[in-house]
Design an enzyme around this catalytic site. Structure first.
Site, PDB file in Angstrom:
ATOM      1  N   LYS A 182     -17.378 -12.374  -2.354  1.00 41.80           N
ATOM      2  CA  LYS A 182     -17.073 -11.736  -4.032  1.00 41.80           C
ATOM      3  C   LYS A 182     -15.503 -12.435  -3.346  1.00 41.80           C
ATOM      4  CE  LYS A 182     -15.996  -9.732  -8.340  1.00 41.80           C
ATOM      5  NZ  LYS A 182     -14.788  -9.806  -8.247  1.00 41.80           N
ATOM      6  N   SER A 240      -9.491  -0.370  -3.746  1.00 44.87           N
ATOM      7  CA  SER A 240      -9.037   1.196  -3.858  1.00 44.87           C
ATOM      8  C   SER A 240     -10.381   1.649  -3.687  1.00 44.87           C
ATOM      9  CB  SER A 240      -8.388   0.596  -5.637  1.00 44.87           C
ATOM     10  OG  SER A 240      -9.923   0.244  -6.470  1.00 44.87           O
ATOM     11  N   GLY A 243     -11.874   1.752  -7.704  1.00 47.05           N
ATOM     12  CA  GLY A 243     -13.134   0.553  -7.192  1.00 47.05           C
ATOM     13  C   GLY A 243     -14.344   0.910  -6.848  1.00 47.05           C
ATOM     14  N   GLY A 244     -14.267   1.238  -5.862  1.00 48.32           N
ATOM     15  CA  GLY A 244     -14.985   1.274  -4.676  1.00 48.32           C
ATOM     16  C   GLY A 244     -16.093   2.715  -4.791  1.00 48.32           C
ATOM     17  N   GLU A 263     -13.663   0.995   2.336  1.00 45.81           N
ATOM     18  CA  GLU A 263     -12.634   0.848   2.985  1.00 45.81           C
ATOM     19  C   GLU A 263     -11.682   1.464   1.927  1.00 45.81           C
ATOM     20  OE1 GLU A 263      -9.054   1.648   3.551  1.00 45.81           O
ATOM     21  OE2 GLU A 263      -9.871  -0.297   4.462  1.00 45.81           O
ATOM     22  N   CYS A 300      -3.494  -0.708   4.754  1.00 48.37           N
ATOM     23  CA  CYS A 300      -4.167   0.104   4.372  1.00 48.37           C
ATOM     24  C   CYS A 300      -3.542   1.785   5.741  1.00 48.37           C
ATOM     25  CB  CYS A 300      -5.756   0.618   4.811  1.00 48.37           C
ATOM     26  SG  CYS A 300      -5.992  -1.144   6.109  1.00 48.37           S
ATOM     27  N   GLU A 389      -2.412   8.602  -2.664  1.00 52.81           N
ATOM     28  CA  GLU A 389      -1.764   7.188  -2.102  1.00 52.81           C
ATOM     29  C   GLU A 389      -0.832   6.224  -2.801  1.00 52.81           C
ATOM     30  OE1 GLU A 389      -3.394   2.721   0.529  1.00 52.81           O
ATOM     31  OE2 GLU A 389      -4.604   4.063  -0.593  1.00 52.81           O
TER      32      GLU A 389
END
Length: 504
Positions: A182, A240, A243-244, A263, A300, A389
């Site tokens: 995606k 993020s 979202g993750g 991650e 990251c 973060e």
């Protein structure tokens, strides 16, 4: 020759348009319309990947290695075009994108070498013991086998190394797993030209066309459909926490739950020990400023927090960091949304009376300027927002009274991608006390360096305890990344002529 995107999806060897479109948001140059991803396209791509698995999952390691090398060659052949459109879409400098392209093709070739060497298969053999009493032992062999089609979500901050042909895709293809990507809507043109390179490699090496598909960015339902599709057997994600985590929960809620290798972010704390501070506070401050502002802090592994002892040496470090930050001008962020989120993150710090601003700036539009704040250890512990973060060049100094408070604070951190210790010879006792704590908190522990940058090698770990990643036993960088998309199979008393070739 200049690359002009056509804005289509690559579905099992065919470039396909959908009725709804979206436009990219380039830093400069004209916007381009791209076809929007749909649930129907996801279904077509996933079913084609499952069909491809029955051939691609069982070809020789040499065949797969040649395919990875062909992808690398096709990317290199489009190098100048990739850099041009990548710079337009992301605002990243040419040198950064050229370096990232080198890393991308380098990891493809490294995985090809790993395939040929073969130790990643973890082959084991316990020979039969027919005369053993009271019962004979059968012949037992073990080998890692590919799990099936893998979904990969392109990352916003690495348009090459963590996107269409990035580490997750390369690892899955190396394992023998077809891939459905995606693409990220922040750089769809860059994604398209890299997908063209993979498509060319598929044709060159005569792969099943379903071995790779790319669906361009779409609404949330498109990502949800991808991770919930019954033919998808694992997911690779960099992005993020919010979202993750949503995708992770969808993977777990499936009738057949699948692994989600996400991650999700990290503040990557640094611990500056007293002797090191006393000897080189100025150099450490300057080095941290350069590290935290590299790529506008959109990495990251950006070191977002420095734990620093109180006293004059710590004061000198903070002052040196602030002075170095004054030399850093505004930098373009990858998307307007990221720039907005950065300003919102800074507002959280500015709105707290307990936080002392050391060096603050104003950021506007798509640009970001660096910011530095300072708090006491107790304030940090009592306010969880301070440990979250902020994606961009904003960092926080946490002051501790002594080594005991530093060690106690280390225990309170959540899972991290990295943790760093700066020490000199006289700091050995405190460093030894910190190390057992930090190795429980992070996937990579550094000494006397800065964590920005990840080597693509056998020994690298890019992952860590939650929330840094969703699977603490995995890495998304390095050759061990292939193991995420394999599972062990034991073969008992199978005749030699039927055994898989790698076990013969």
């Amino acid at each position: 020759m200049k690359f002009t995107p056509h804005g289509k999806h690559l579905i099992a060897g065919e470039w396909v348009a959908s009725s709804e479109t979206f436009e990219n948001e380039p830093v400069y140059g004209p916007a381009v319309a791209f076809s929007m991803g749909t649930v129907e396209l996801v279904d077509r791509a996933a079913r084609a990947a499952e069909e491809a698995f029955w051939s691609y999952g069982y070809v020789s390691r040499e065949h797969r290695a040649g395919f990875l090398e062909a992808i690398a060659e096709e990317i290199e052949a489009r190098g100048a075009q990739i850099t041009e459109i990548g710079c337009q879409e992301t605002g990243l400098p040419e040198a950064r994108l050229n370096g990232e392209r080198g890393r991308t093709v380098g990891q493809l070739r490294l995985f090809a070498t790993t395939l040929r060497e073969g130790s990643y298969l973890d082959i084991r053999h316990d020979a039969a013991l027919p005369d053993r009493h009271p019962l004979p032992r059968p012949d037992l062999r073990l080998m890692q086998r590919p799990i099936g089609p893998v979904a990969v979500f392109g990352a916003s901050n690495f348009p090459l190394a963590f996107s269409v042909a990035g580490g997750d895709t390369a690892a899955a293809l190396a394992a023998g797993c077809p891939v459905v990507v995606k693409g990220h809507s922040a750089h769809p043109g860059t994604g398209e030209i890299v997908a063209e390179a993979i498509h060319a490699a598929i044709l060159r090496t005569r792969q099943h066309p379903g071995v790779f598909s790319m669906v361009q960015g779409g609404k949330r339902e498109v990502g949800a459909a991808l991770v919930q599709h019954p033919d998808i057997k694992a997911v690779g994600f960099t992005g993020s926490l919010g979202g993750g985590r949503a995708l992770f929960d969808l993977c777990a809620a499936r009738p057949e739950p699948i692994p989600f290798f996400g991650e999700l972010g990290s503040v990557n704390p640094m611990f500056l020990l007293p002797e090191a501070l006393q000897a080189r506070a100025g150099a450490l401050g300057k080095g941290w400023a350069a590290s935290m502002t590299g790529s506008a802090g959109q990495l990251c592994t950006n070191a977002g927090i420095a734990v620093v002892p109180e006293g004059s040496a710590g004061d000198a470090f903070v002052a040196a960091t602030a002075e170095a930050l004054k030399e850093i001008g505004p930098q373009v962020m990858l998307t307007a949304g990221m720039a907005r989120a950065y300003r919102e993150g800074q507002a959280r710090f500015d709105g707290r009376n307990s936080v002392r601003p050391v060096y603050t700036t104003t950021s506007e539009g798509r640009e970001a300027r660096p910011n530095l704040y300072e708090v006491s250890a107790q304030t940090f512990v009592n306010d969880h927002i301070l440990s979250e973060e902020v994606f961009g060049p904003l960092s926080l100094v946490v002051r501790v009274a002594d080594g005991a408070e530093m060690t106690d604070l280390a225990r309170r951190f959540e899972g991290q991608l990295t943790a760093t210790v700066h020490m000199d010879e006289g700091d050995g006792a405190l460093a030894r006390a910190l190390l057992p704590v930090l190795e429980r908190k992070a996937g990579r522990v550094l000494f006397n360096g800065f964590p920005t940058g990840v080597e693509v090698v056998d020994s690298m770990v890019h992952g860590g305890p939650y929330p840094a990643s969703t699977n603490f036993g995995a890495t998304s960088v390095g050759t061990m990344a292939i193991r995420r998309f394999l599972r062990p199979v034991c073969y008992q008393n199978i005749p030699a002529e039927i055994l898989p070739a790698d076990l013969g």
